[in-house]
Design an enzyme around this catalytic site. Structure first.
Site, PDB file in Angstrom:
ATOM      1  N   ASP A   1       0.932  12.287 -13.702  1.00 48.53           N
ATOM      2  CA  ASP A   1       0.500  11.680 -12.445  1.00 48.53           C
ATOM      3  C   ASP A   1      -1.021  11.807 -12.391  1.00 48.53           C
ATOM      4  O   ASP A   1      -1.549  12.826 -11.990  1.00 48.53           O
ATOM      5  CB  ASP A   1       1.160  12.432 -11.286  1.00 48.53           C
ATOM      6  CG  ASP A   1       0.720  11.897  -9.933  1.00 48.53           C
ATOM      7  OD1 ASP A   1      -0.101  10.948  -9.890  1.00 48.53           O
ATOM      8  OD2 ASP A   1       1.190  12.437  -8.917  1.00 48.53           O
TER       9      ASP A   1
ATOM     10  N   ASP B   1       7.729   3.575   2.054  1.00 48.83           N
ATOM     11  CA  ASP B   1       7.234   4.698   1.272  1.00 48.83           C
ATOM     12  C   ASP B   1       7.694   6.020   1.916  1.00 48.83           C
ATOM     13  O   ASP B   1       8.482   6.016   2.868  1.00 48.83           O
ATOM     14  CB  ASP B   1       5.706   4.573   1.170  1.00 48.83           C
ATOM     15  CG  ASP B   1       5.152   5.187  -0.101  1.00 48.83           C
ATOM     16  OD1 ASP B   1       5.681   6.230  -0.534  1.00 48.83           O
ATOM     17  OD2 ASP B   1       4.195   4.635  -0.666  1.00 48.83           O
TER      18      ASP B   1
ATOM     19  N   ASP C   1       9.483   7.170  -7.426  1.00 47.60           N
ATOM     20  CA  ASP C   1       8.077   7.466  -7.705  1.00 47.60           C
ATOM     21  C   ASP C   1       8.002   8.903  -8.229  1.00 47.60           C
ATOM     22  O   ASP C   1       8.995   9.633  -8.200  1.00 47.60           O
ATOM     23  CB  ASP C   1       7.291   7.317  -6.399  1.00 47.60           C
ATOM     24  CG  ASP C   1       5.795   7.225  -6.637  1.00 47.60           C
ATOM     25  OD1 ASP C   1       5.367   7.215  -7.803  1.00 47.60           O
ATOM     26  OD2 ASP C   1       5.055   7.148  -5.645  1.00 47.60           O
TER      27      ASP C   1
ATOM     28  N   ASP D   1      -0.969   4.156  -9.631  1.00 50.87           N
ATOM     29  CA  ASP D   1      -1.932   4.149  -8.532  1.00 50.87           C
ATOM     30  C   ASP D   1      -3.289   3.626  -8.975  1.00 50.87           C
ATOM     31  O   ASP D   1      -4.215   4.388  -9.220  1.00 50.87           O
ATOM     32  CB  ASP D   1      -2.032   5.559  -7.949  1.00 50.87           C
ATOM     33  CG  ASP D   1      -0.682   6.010  -7.403  1.00 50.87           C
ATOM     34  OD1 ASP D   1       0.185   5.147  -7.209  1.00 50.87           O
ATOM     35  OD2 ASP D   1      -0.508   7.218  -7.183  1.00 50.87           O
TER      36      ASP D   1
ATOM     37  N   HIS E   1       0.664  -3.563  -2.509  1.00 53.03           N
ATOM     38  CA  HIS E   1       0.825  -2.183  -2.073  1.00 53.03           C
ATOM     39  C   HIS E   1      -0.537  -1.647  -1.670  1.00 53.03           C
ATOM     40  O   HIS E   1      -1.570  -2.140  -2.134  1.00 53.03           O
ATOM     41  CB  HIS E   1       1.429  -1.350  -3.215  1.00 53.03           C
ATOM     42  CG  HIS E   1       1.816   0.045  -2.824  1.00 53.03           C
ATOM     43  ND1 HIS E   1       2.226   0.374  -1.561  1.00 53.03           N
ATOM     44  CD2 HIS E   1       1.864   1.187  -3.543  1.00 53.03           C
ATOM     45  CE1 HIS E   1       2.512   1.674  -1.529  1.00 53.03           C
ATOM     46  NE2 HIS E   1       2.293   2.190  -2.719  1.00 53.03           N
TER      47      HIS E   1
END
Lengths: 538, 932
Positions: B272, B418, B531, B606, B664
């Site tokens: 991540d 989300d 996610d 992201d 998004h």
């Protein structure tokens, strides 16, 4: 399936004055106003004139006209629109793409004629509901508008009052200014003799103090002589003086005979009268044998002073702490008042500190002023007080005027109908927070269960669309957001009988939206009234 | 969605996290590289990379050779330490060779990746051609392909004719760290162990000096205990004649991989990464250890089946050369052939390599698909537009956004929720205040024939009042820490456990949680988003799980890159099960591995609202497509930061032509629903989205092919023009299938773009103006803010639905318009695939329509491509647009019942466009239109 749906005959009952129903035929999806362009069995010309097609290609589920006008009743044209008559409710246009998409869009169900969707005709119900809500709205608007007139009236009166008050204040300010000047003269006039008398008194006191000092010195000399004259022969000898090491002129730790002789003016011994000259040379260094070894800091004077100054500091701390903690944004208006008061206090504080200092000096206190001086002082003090009083009054008037001018200068709407909101606050409680709107001042949010208040914006400006500027308020420069803008709030104003915050939301991070009803935005209901009357009579 | 990071959460999380965040943020937008290891900071990578090319210490012991019907086995010995390895060679059906190398007798079993291959790959017999003391030559069956095993030093060469296609260990970088007993614990253990196991390693003591990081490694504040010691593996591959290699996603880098000499290798380790940077080889959220090599002669693939942390070094003898230098070589007749050398390094496991020998790109795609399966066939609506934001705050917000789309007449199919929709980040729950009536909300969407996705992340809040947590804990389903207790780490909910998705029982249980009666408030139009499935552990090393955490008997070290695949798999299985096996699932995941394509879609994580991120979305998705994952997209608009209006519009225009099309935005950014930027921009976005919807039949057909045969949906140009060297490093434009070429505008303030139209002797038609352009040229196209340069290949037929409605479901029965783009030889071909759009009936009951459209000899016909299938559609053919046509005197429609009818038509002479009016035939039937 090519469901070439050609002309669909629509029967439309039009209510005429007599109540007779007339049937008018037109292709599906065509509004009455365009009926004349769709003449059965005559070639159809696209409404934009781009081409002409046989009439059987109107609503044949194939788009022939660039403007979509040949397919008012099918989804064939990407830019077409379909007219729902919605008898019992309001007629409307929907995009052609919503014809037969399985979703009921027209309350009369006419958009779903071939999709299998089961739609209920809800027009009557919707019409009824709309009329009801229109009725309610109309009533609200009516009452609200009345209230608004009242508000305007009050605002006008308030404005007049304020203007009057301002004029009044301007008048009294003038008087006060004159008064201040007059009193300043009085004060100054009174202060001159006071000063002179005080100086006179002080001078006399200084002289008297000098006398006392000299007297004291003499006493001390005599005491020293007696102390030094160990053998009590009436002379102070070299040997007798030699024990006083503190008098050593070269500070080498020993007082030699020669040095001692030097102190005695070259003599071996001196009598009381000669000692007078010797004394003047040694009195500053001389330590009395009695007080030697006996430590003598008589400090009781200092203690109260320390305590007092500590009190002063801590006082200040406790006043300032919450302010520092809360951060600038959190200083509320009412707090600001505190703040001002506090500053005034601050100014007052120092004299109390100086008092003990004066006291320290006063080993022997000054004798009271004589009556004449005292009366001069009293007179001067009174003049000063009068002057200060007048000056404060003037300042107050100035402040009042400034506030009034600010208020008068505010844009409270075309007829000052929003003036009543000034210096008011309205709250809304949600599950988590209490929101607070203080119109023309600020918006804030406070967690219900502990936590500090967050500033959501300070009064910015009216921010409605050009034709309706006073329908939206904007508050900005609130507390900053992480990696984002400062918080801001948009307040949407709608007509209501009551002044109340009806909802809040945060549609975007740190951008708040508040709905606020007030009679001040209620519009003249006349036209609506008419419409309603028409309806009810029907 | 979201990253590992937002200050917002700090208010709700403990001070520990606050500290961590503070360290992580340090006030800049760029990635904090210090949080992630370089090769030098990863002990095994450093050790392995310290080995330089040279003579390999490995020797093949030919006397141990055994050849069976299915494989050849042979022992290898490392002459330095006498440790023996076992080599297994397989010839796999479909022109592939599998090379497996493991320790002959490891101290304990080494990890072999399960659940990635769809079956035990079927083999073909190998035959021995010749054998002497230097090695053996094996026949690989067809095409005069041979496999040469050289004994000393050990090396493998795959030849075709006299050409070497690929060599293994030709640079001597095969290195296999055998499992060993820790030296400092040696004495006490010595006598309990079989001396046999031990003697070789004792002899070779000198070679086994203990280096730092073999038995313990510390990075920042985290210590990896490494109870099994060093276990890494490495192997080199040489590709003579190859200058271009691709694949090994996920990296935010160019399509054509760069030489890594002098820098870090490409890293494959699911992480991540907060605010990642473009153009660098750092690891990102997913890892697919598959590399494609390509030259004008041949396309091949290397699939390195290993789920541990992996680094890939690439060097090329031409990489450093300028064009001029290459010219010089050419003019002077340089003898040096171009060559690319690749080296793979993994931390543990075994060497298990699949060499896909092509020779065409299509062959390689089929070969890889035969190993790991194909793209899951998504519900049609999943190919439409998705509206997402962190977060849609409550039911009213959802309703308002839904209404906003209708008010502005913009279609959309999915709205997403989300993490904030949950009750305190407890997945499978709803915030009782914000979403008190989820079924009402879902019904509202269903009434508009729309859908929703809710997020379900794999970290589970440790909270004894949370049912999911209690069940996982009581069943012992959590990943364990090295000490045997439940592994815990920080994530969105605070302290969290991580279910062991490698455990099939755990997955079955997880899947059962998606049942309608288990996931309260769920309905059939609600799908799922996984996610943070790297997994993300805010306070873990490199923001992920400790490598010594345990999944059953295996360390996270061994299977780290597989975790995300298992999460998505279990979720997809849950969605299938809840419908009784009827409905196709839709699951989006951020982390992935080889085989993840079978379970749903992925996105590029992201990204940021920057032009560079818009550009990189193309090579990132192209790279994924090459290795099986077709359903790829990037957050439209960019996740972090706020896009300029121009960037947002351009991103919509680009995203409309990428497989997964979802907008998004980060929680802290201003709202950016399409209508918030003024009527002109709303219109531009509406138009881009409408173009997507009109083209859905083609998208659906491409996905059917991806599902059916493993061909990527979004393709680099070289895939279709493999001999056109001009296309080899192109990644600012791409093909959708074979027939559409897209060159999105990705430059700020662009006034024109130069698109390369490939294909000598071919033509391309601008899909908006129908203007014809010749192939094999760089075409300058002036652009305005409304331009989306897209071209249809001459020779193709594409079906569209011109009636764009508010969701794809609403368009189900709408008619088709066929766009026939004629080749210079007046020929064209295309397909149409139709089914119910959402169930498995296309597969189980062959309920679908698959048509072939052909235009030849002035006749356009529709023929059945799947005679065994049956399905009926209401859709019909409303219009046929023929590009590059000449004017006929008449157009006759013939149907199988013998009926003939004349079609009206329009002819635009300036553009040579012939439009046939309303054939009206059902799209599932045979028909022919003859032009005279």
């Amino acid at each position: 399936m090519s469901c070439a749906l050609l002309l669909l005959l629509m029967s439309l009952a039009l209510a005429m004055g007599t109540g007779a129903a007339v049937e008018i035929q037109r292709p599906r999806g065509v509004p009455l106003s365009k009926r004349q362009f769709y003449e059965e069995n005559k070639p159809f010309t696209c409404l934009d004139g781009s081409s002409t097609i046989p009439f059987d290609r109107v609503n044949d589920d194939y788009c022939d006209c660039r403007d979509g006008s040949d397919e008012p009743g099918t989804a064939a044209c990407p830019n077409g629109s379909f007219h729902c008559t919605n008898a019992g409710f309001r007629p409307t246009f929907i995009p052609s793409s919503r014809i037969n998409d399985g979703i009921c869009d027209c309350c009369d169900t006419t958009d779903e004629y071939n999709s299998g969707a089961t739609c209920q005709n809800t027009c009557r119900e919707m019409g009824r509901k709309e009329r009801e809500s229109l009725q309610i709205m109309a009533e609200i608007t009516k009452e609200g508008f009345l209230l608004k007139q009242q508000l305007i009236h009050e605002a006008k009166r308030g404005q007049e009052d304020k203007q009057g008050k301002l004029t009044e204040l301007q008048g009294s300010k003038k008087g006060l200014e004159e008064k201040v000047e007059a009193l300043r003269t009085v004060k100054e006039t009174a202060e001159d003799p006071e000063k002179e008398a005080k100086e006179r008194h002080l001078k006399a006191w200084e002289e008297q103090k000098e006398l006392i000092r000299m007297e004291k010195d003499k006493t001390r000399m005599a005491e020293a002589f007696l102390e030094l004259d160990d053998d009590a022969d009436g002379y102070v000898s070299v040997a007798e003086l030699q024990s006083h090491l503190e008098l050593d002129p070269d500070s080498d730790g020993s007082l030699s005979e020669t040095e001692t002789q030097g102190l005695l003016g070259g003599a071996d011994k001196v009598d009381t009268s000669t000692f007078e000259t010797v004394w003047s040379g040694i009195k500053d260094k001389y330590l009395s044998e009695v007080s030697q070894g006996q430590s003598e800091p008589p400090a009781p004077v200092e203690t109260p002073q320390e305590e007092e100054s500590r009190d002063f500091v801590s006082d200040h701390d406790s006043d300032h702490y919450p302010e520092d903690y809360a951060g600038e944004e959190d200083v509320e208006d009412d707090e600001e008042d505190d703040h001002e008061e506090e500053e005034e206090e601050e100014e007052k504080v120092p004299p109390t500190v100086q008092t003990p200092e004066k006291r320290e000096d006063d080993e022997v206190s000054m004798p009271p002023y004589d009556t004449e001086t005292q009366s001069l002082i009293d007179a001067a003090q009174k003049a000063r007080d009068d002057f200060d009083e007048a000056e404060r009054a003037l300042r107050e008037v100035d402040d009042q005027m400034k506030n009034l001018e600010k208020e008068i200068g505010f844009d409270f709407g075309p007829s000052a109908e929003f003036a009543y909101l000034y210096s008011q606050c309205y709250e809304l409680s949600t599950s988590e927070y209490i929101y607070r709107l203080c119109p023309f001042n600020r918006v804030s949010q406070k967690p219900k269960f502990g936590g500090s208040e967050t500033n959501l914006g300070l009064w910015g400006q009216w921010a409605g669309p050009e034709d309706n500027l006073y329908s939206v308020m904007k508050y900005d420069h609130g507390q900053g957001c992480w990696q984002g803008p400062n918080r801001s709030t948009t307040v949407k104003l709608t007509c209501g009988k009551e002044t109340v915050v009806t909802s809040t939301s945060e549609p975007s991070r740190c951008e708040y939206l508040m709905e606020f009803t007030t009679p001040a935005v209620c519009q003249e209901p006349a036209s609506l009234d008419e419409v309603l009357h028409g309806h009810t009579e029907l | 969605m979201n990253s590992s990071n937002s200050i917002l959460r700090t208010q709700r999380m403990g001070p520990l996290l606050v500290l961590w965040l503070a360290g992580c943020l340090s006030g800049t937008w760029a990635v904090d590289r210090g949080n992630f290891k370089t090769c030098d900071q990863s002990a095994f990578c450093k050790r392995q990379r310290a080995l330089k090319p040279g003579q390999s210490p490995y020797r093949a012991l030919l006397e141990t050779l055994e050849l069976t019907n299915t494989k050849l086995t042979l022992q290898l010995i490392n002459d330095n330490n006498k440790v023996r390895l076992l080599l297994e060679l397989y010839r796999l059906q479909g022109n592939m060779t599998r090379v497996k190398i493991n320790e002959l007798k490891p101290l304990k079993p080494r990890f072999e990746v399960p659940d990635v291959l769809i079956n035990d790959p079927p083999t073909e017999p190998l035959s021995l051609l010749s054998r002497d003391e230097n090695g053996v030559v094996l026949s690989l069956g067809a095409d005069s392909q041979r496999l040469i095993v050289s004994a000393k030093p050990f090396r493998l060469d795959i030849m075709e004719g006299r050409e070497v296609l690929l060599s293994l260990n030709s640079r001597g970088l095969l290195a296999f760290e055998h499992l060993r007993i820790r030296k400092d614990t040696l004495l006490c253990n010595y006598f309990h162990l079989s001396p046999l196991l031990f003697l070789p390693s004792l002899k070779a003591k000198e070679d086994e000096k203990v280096e730092d990081g073999m038995w313990e490694e510390t990075f920042k504040s985290h210590t990896d205990s490494k109870p099994n010691g060093p276990s890494s593996i490495s192997l080199d591959f040489s590709l003579p004649g190859v200058e271009n290699v691709y694949g090994i996603p996920e990296h935010a880098d160019s399509l054509k991989l760069k030489a890594t000499d002098g820098g870090d290798p490409y890293r494959l380790f699911n992480l991540d990464v907060f605010q990642y940077e473009v153009f660098n080889p750092m690891a990102l959220y997913g890892a697919i250890p598959v590399m494609l090599s390509h030259s004008a002669q041949r396309t091949m693939g290397i699939f390195w089946l290993n789920a541990a942390e992996t680094w890939v070094d690439i060097s090329s003898n031409t990489a450093g050369k300028t064009v001029f230098g290459q010219m010089l070589d050419y003019v002077q007749g340089s003898s040096e052939t171009p060559q690319t050398d690749v080296r793979w390094i993994s931390e543990s496991g075994i060497i298990d390599v699949f060499i896909m020998l092509g020779p065409t790109p299509t062959d390689v795609f089929s070969q890889y698909a035969s190993l790991t399966g194909t793209q899951a066939f998504p519900p049609l609506s999943a190919l439409a537009y998705h509206q997402c934001r962190w977060n849609y705050n409550d039911q009213e917000d959802v309703a308002a956004v839904d209404q906003g789309f209708d008010d502005h007449d913009i279609p959309y199919d999915f709205i997403w929720l989300d993490i904030e929709h949950t009750d305190g980040k407890r997945y499978f729950t709803w915030d009782p205040h914000k979403f008190p009536q989820p079924k009402d909300m879902l019904q509202g969407l269903l009434d508009k024939r729309r859908k929703m996705v809710t997020i379900v992340d794999p970290h589970i809040k440790v909270d004894s009042s949370y049912k999911i947590h209690n069940e996982i804990r009581s069943k012992g389903f959590y990943v364990k820490s090295k000490d045997g207790g439940d592994y815990e780490g920080w994530c969105w909910p605070g302290n969290s456990g991580y279910p062991d998705f490698t455990n099939p029982e755990m997955r079955a249980w997880w899947a059962s949680m998606f049942a309608y009666d288990q996931y309260e408030g769920s309905m059939e139009n609600m799908y799922t988003w996984n996610d943070m499935n790297e997994p993300s552990v805010f306070n873990g090393p490199e923001v992920t799980m400790h490598k010594d955490a345990l999944h059953g008997n295996w360390e996270n070290r061994d299977l780290h890159n597989l975790y995300g695949l298992y999460v998505q798999r279990a979720t997809a299985e849950g969605l299938i099960e809840r419908s009784g096996g009827v409905e196709r699932p839709f699951v989006l995941a951020r982390a992935f591995f080889a085989g993840s394509q079978r379970y749903g879609a992925v996105w590029t994580g992201d990204n940021a609202a920057e032009w560079e991120h818009l550009k990189i979305s193309i090579p990132m998705c192209l790279s994924l497509g090459l290795v099986g994952v077709s359903f790829c997209g990037a957050d439209v608009g960019g996740f972090f930061k706020s896009p300029s209006t121009e960037l947002l519009v351009r991103w919509y225009q680009t995203g409309a032509y990428q497989p997964f099309f979802r907008a998004h935005a980060h929680l802290d950014t201003p709202r950016r629903e399409p209508w918030l930027f003024g009527p002109e921009n709303t219109a531009l976005i509406r138009e881009a989205v409408r173009q997507r919807y009109a083209l859905l039949p083609y998208w659906y057909q491409l996905f059917y092919h991806a599902h059916h045969s493993g061909q990527p949906v979004m393709r680099p140009l070289w895939v279709e023009y493999p001999q056109d060297t001009a296309t080899f490093s192109m990644d600012d434009q791409f093909l959708l299938g074979r027939d559409l070429l897209v060159h999105p505008v990705t430059e700020e303030g662009a006034r024109g773009v130069t698109a390369y139209l490939p294909g000598k002797g071919e033509v391309w038609f601008d899909v908006h103006t129908f203007q014809k352009h010749n192939g094999a040229q760089n075409l300058y196209i002036p652009v305005t803010i409304s331009s989306i340069p897209v071209f249809q290949r001459g020779g193709s037929i594409i079906s569209r639905k011109a009636r764009v409605r508010r969701s794809s479901s609403c368009m189900e029965h709408d008619p088709y318009t066929l766009f026939v783009a004629l080749s210079p030889k007046r020929f064209a071909q295309g397909e149409l695939y139709i089914d119910d759009g959402h169930t498995f009936n296309f597969d189980k009951q062959k309920q679908f329509i698959h048509r072939r459209f052909s235009f030849a000899n002035n006749a356009l016909s529709s023929r059945n491509l799947a005679p065994g299938s049956q399905f009926t559609t209401f859709s019909w053919v409303e219009k046929i647009v023929i590009l590059g046509a000449s004017k006929p005197s008449k157009a006759t429609l013939k149907t199988p019942d013998g009926k003939e009818s004349q079609l009206e038509f329009e002819f635009d002479a300036s553009m040579s466009v012939l439009t046939l009016r309303k054939p009206g035939v059902n799209a599932g039937l045979d028909w022919t239109v003859v032009l005279q």
